[in-house]
Design an enzyme around this catalytic site. Structure first.
Site, mmCIF file in Angstrom:
data_model
loop_
_atom_site.group_PDB
_atom_site.id
_atom_site.type_symbol
_atom_site.label_atom_id
_atom_site.label_comp_id
_atom_site.label_asym_id
_atom_site.label_seq_id
_atom_site.Cartn_x
_atom_site.Cartn_y
_atom_site.Cartn_z
ATOM 1 N N LYS A 74 8.706 -0.384 5.133
ATOM 2 C CA LYS A 74 7.755 1.300 4.814
ATOM 3 C C LYS A 74 9.529 2.302 4.843
ATOM 4 C CE LYS A 74 3.954 3.804 6.617
ATOM 5 N NZ LYS A 74 2.988 3.983 7.758
ATOM 6 N N VAL B 258 4.576 0.900 1.597
ATOM 7 C CA VAL B 258 5.028 0.227 2.366
ATOM 8 C C VAL B 258 5.259 -1.840 1.186
ATOM 9 C CG1 VAL B 258 3.870 -1.984 4.237
ATOM 10 C CG2 VAL B 258 3.587 0.612 4.139
ATOM 11 N N ASP C 242 -6.084 7.283 14.491
ATOM 12 C CA ASP C 242 -6.279 6.508 12.808
ATOM 13 C C ASP C 242 -6.711 5.262 12.682
ATOM 14 O OD1 ASP C 242 -6.516 7.035 10.482
ATOM 15 O OD2 ASP C 242 -4.745 6.278 9.683
ATOM 16 N N GLY D 136 0.498 5.101 1.121
ATOM 17 C CA GLY D 136 0.406 6.134 2.063
ATOM 18 C C GLY D 136 0.764 8.200 1.800
ATOM 19 N N GLY E 120 0.779 -1.172 -0.382
ATOM 20 C CA GLY E 120 -0.121 0.224 0.186
ATOM 21 C C GLY E 120 0.847 1.443 -0.277
ATOM 22 N N TYR F 65 2.843 9.558 3.042
ATOM 23 C CA TYR F 65 4.739 9.883 3.433
ATOM 24 C C TYR F 65 4.814 8.815 3.502
ATOM 25 C CZ TYR F 65 4.715 7.925 8.253
ATOM 26 O OH TYR F 65 4.051 6.617 9.337
ATOM 27 N N GLY F 66 4.397 6.960 3.673
ATOM 28 C CA GLY F 66 5.286 6.178 3.003
ATOM 29 C C GLY F 66 4.382 5.024 1.987
#
Length: 261
Positions: free
Chosen positions: A55, A40, A150, A35, A33, A37-38
């Site tokens: 990550k 994975v 979150d 995000g 996935g 800022y990252g």
């Protein structure tokens, strides 16, 4: 300017290709996935011959002090945690100017995929029991002065019917000595509100709409009064909870008191 920034991120933040080896040890198998800022990755630890997760801080974010601090904060939090239902941190490393960290790979689809792809449903009792197990996990975090911030169905995996909590990128770790009680309460209530949203989400998996008009959940869902009470407190419609253990006690009480079908 905004369109240029998006274009720049698309060019710079291209995920690593399959079979790339990181740190002379971790072979990329797939992207799990992405995000804000990252990125994975699902990788194979060539040394231990086991699956792990890596990550990476996005290349476009590695010069941002804010994003780097957020990345380091997630590492600090994972280092503190030791729970079978939370991925364990392994190590941090850098390569070619990029920053990475390694953690456990836990097999299982996230709750969102289970609901939408596998048609998983929860009746009222199952919904409350699921939340009870999730609250136990959040209680563990709060006891360590960590607040997830979150809690969403994509950040919950299911393994053997047990919730696994992932993605601590927005989590907060506090020191009670230097943070006002009001601020700590605000962090708690954000997690509580998110738990209420999750409970509503799983309750709706068995709901079949009989009207074209969208109505409030209080009118659409036929629930036990104790469940409504818990939901209203989680969502701050009534007096909000102030402690995670109080939520656990209420859930335990309703699960024991009812003669569920």
């Amino acid at each position: 300017m905004r369109s240029f920034r998006k274009f720049y991120q698309l060019i710079v933040d291209i995920p690593l290709k399959k079979s790339v080896v990181l740190n002379y040890r971790y072979e990329v198998k797939a992207v799990i996935g992405t995000g804000s800022y990252g990125i994975v990755y699902h990788c194979n630890d060539l040394k231990m011959n086991e699956n792990i997760v890596i990550k990476q801080l996005r290349k476009s974010k590695r010069r941002s002090k804010k994003e780097l601090k957020q990345f380091e904060n997630e590492i600090s939090i994972l280092r503190m945690l030791n729970h079978r239902n939370i991925p364990k941190f392994h190590e941090k490393f850098s390569q070619d100017g990029n920053v990475y960290f390694v953690m456990d790979f836990i097999e299982g689809d996230n709750l969102e995929d289970h609901i939408f792809l596998n048609q998983l449903t929860f009746n009222e009792k199952e919904s409350l029991y699921f939340l009870y197990k999730l609250v136990d996990l959040v209680c563990y975090l709060h006891e360590h002065d960590i607040f997830h911030q979150d809690l969403r169905i994509p950040n919950i995996l299911l393994k053997n019917h047990q919730p696994i909590l992932i993605d601590f990128g927005l989590s907060k770790m506090i020191n009670s000595d230097n943070l006002a009680k009001e601020s700590i309460l605000q962090l708690k209530r954000q997690d509580f509100y998110d738990l209420g949203e999750i409970l509503l989400y799983v309750l709706y998996t068995t709901y079949a709409s009989k009207s074209k008009k969208a109505l409030p959940w209080t009118e659409e869902l036929s629930l036990e009064k104790e469940t409504v009470h818990i939901l209203k407190r989680l969502l701050s419609i009534q007096e909000p909870y102030s402690d995670i253990k109080e939520i656990s006690m209420d859930l335990q009480a309703v699960l024991k008191s009812k003669n569920w079908n």
